[in-house]
Design a protein around this motif. Structure first.
Motif, PDB file in Angstrom:
ATOM      1  N   ILE A  63      20.733 -18.357  22.270  1.00 36.94           N
ATOM      2  CA  ILE A  63      20.443 -16.947  22.022  1.00 36.94           C
ATOM      3  C   ILE A  63      21.299 -16.545  20.830  1.00 36.94           C
ATOM      4  CG2 ILE A  63      20.547 -14.587  22.908  1.00 36.94           C
ATOM      5  CD1 ILE A  63      20.374 -15.818  25.743  1.00 36.94           C
ATOM      6  N   ASP A  64      20.655 -16.164  19.738  1.00 28.75           N
ATOM      7  CA  ASP A  64      21.342 -15.754  18.514  1.00 28.75           C
ATOM      8  C   ASP A  64      21.384 -14.222  18.489  1.00 28.75           C
ATOM      9  OD1 ASP A  64      22.156 -15.102  15.948  1.00 28.75           O
ATOM     10  OD2 ASP A  64      20.981 -16.684  14.996  1.00 28.75           O
ATOM     11  N   ARG A  99      27.219 -14.461  16.751  1.00 28.03           N
ATOM     12  CA  ARG A  99      27.427 -14.532  18.209  1.00 28.03           C
ATOM     13  C   ARG A  99      26.247 -15.325  18.760  1.00 28.03           C
ATOM     14  NH1 ARG A  99      31.302 -12.059  16.569  1.00 28.03           N
ATOM     15  NH2 ARG A  99      32.048  -9.974  17.045  1.00 28.03           N
ATOM     16  N   THR A 100      26.454 -16.599  19.028  1.00 31.45           N
ATOM     17  CA  THR A 100      25.372 -17.435  19.545  1.00 31.45           C
ATOM     18  C   THR A 100      25.765 -18.012  20.890  1.00 31.45           C
ATOM     19  OG1 THR A 100      24.600 -17.992  17.321  1.00 31.45           O
ATOM     20  CG2 THR A 100      23.926 -19.467  19.111  1.00 31.45           C
ATOM     21  N   ALA A 125      19.110 -11.210  16.427  1.00 33.39           N
ATOM     22  CA  ALA A 125      18.414 -10.133  17.146  1.00 33.39           C
ATOM     23  C   ALA A 125      18.893  -8.767  16.648  1.00 33.39           C
ATOM     24  CB  ALA A 125      18.636 -10.265  18.647  1.00 33.39           C
ATOM     25  N   ALA A 126      20.193  -8.644  16.396  1.00 32.78           N
ATOM     26  CA  ALA A 126      20.728  -7.382  15.876  1.00 32.78           C
ATOM     27  C   ALA A 126      20.121  -7.072  14.509  1.00 32.78           C
ATOM     28  CB  ALA A 126      22.255  -7.465  15.779  1.00 32.78           C
ATOM     29  N   LYS A 127      20.013  -8.108  13.676  1.00 36.21           N
ATOM     30  CA  LYS A 127      19.434  -7.925  12.338  1.00 36.21           C
ATOM     31  C   LYS A 127      17.999  -7.416  12.424  1.00 36.21           C
ATOM     32  CE  LYS A 127      19.036 -10.217   7.893  1.00 36.21           C
ATOM     33  NZ  LYS A 127      19.358 -11.415   7.123  1.00 36.21           N
ATOM     34  N   GLU A 128      17.224  -7.958  13.365  1.00 34.53           N
ATOM     35  CA  GLU A 128      15.843  -7.510  13.557  1.00 34.53           C
ATOM     36  C   GLU A 128      15.781  -6.049  13.998  1.00 34.53           C
ATOM     37  OE1 GLU A 128      13.317 -10.091  15.875  1.00 34.53           O
ATOM     38  OE2 GLU A 128      14.200 -11.870  14.951  1.00 34.53           O
TER      39      GLU A 128
END
Length: 158
Positions: free
Chosen positions: A60-61, A76-77, A65-68
């Motif tokens: 889970i990256d 944070r992976t 996801a935050a960038k999207e």
């Protein structure tokens, strides 16, 4: 130049953060590698134990996801991994254990660009996670898991 008080305050914050990790059952190790290299090395360490049943389930990256979502976050992976041979029997006894398994490791970068790997200690799993599902972990199994996690995390960070 930093004042003595600023340096002392920084040390106290670092010590309290380390203590918070220790008290919460988290093991955190600084990596000598980039985030991506640490992830790859950790996954390779887990995959090297495939004959024993270990596998990588996924990643889970969170930064992606935050960038999207139009936000920016340092890397944070979460690497999701486990051993179905070991995890399935207890899940069959306590279905709710599936909320906590498979295990996870977090590879992250702090504000000073240092890279870290964090995971739950096997002691935390044995004393907190499994009991909340009505399950027990034999001491020898917890010790074997702790050695496995220490070895895999050392391979990823050193």
């Amino acid at each position: 130049m930093l004042s003595r008080n600023t340096i002392v305050a920084g040390i106290l914050v670092a010590m309290s953060s380390s203590q918070a990790f220790a008290d919460s059952g988290l093991v955190t190790k600084q990596s000598k590698h980039t985030v991506q290299e640490t992830i790859e090395k950790f996954e390779a360490a887990i995959k090297s134990k495939t004959p024993g049943g270990w596998m990588i389930f996924g990643r889970i990256d969170h930064a992606s996801a935050a960038k999207e979502a139009g936000l920016e976050m340092r890397p944070r992976t979460v690497v999701i991994f486990g051993n179905p041979k070991a995890g399935t029997p207890p899940m069959m006894k306590g279905a709710t254990l599936a909320i906590d398994l498979p295990m996870k490791a977090l590879v992250w970068q702090d504000d000073q660009d240092k890279v870290w790997l964090t995971y739950n200690s096997s002691e935390y799993g044995a004393k907190q996670i499994f009991p909340r599902h009505g399950l027990n972990v034999p001491d020898d199994a917890a010790k074997m898991l702790e050695k496995f996690l220490a070895d895999a995390s050392d391979q990823a960070t050193q």
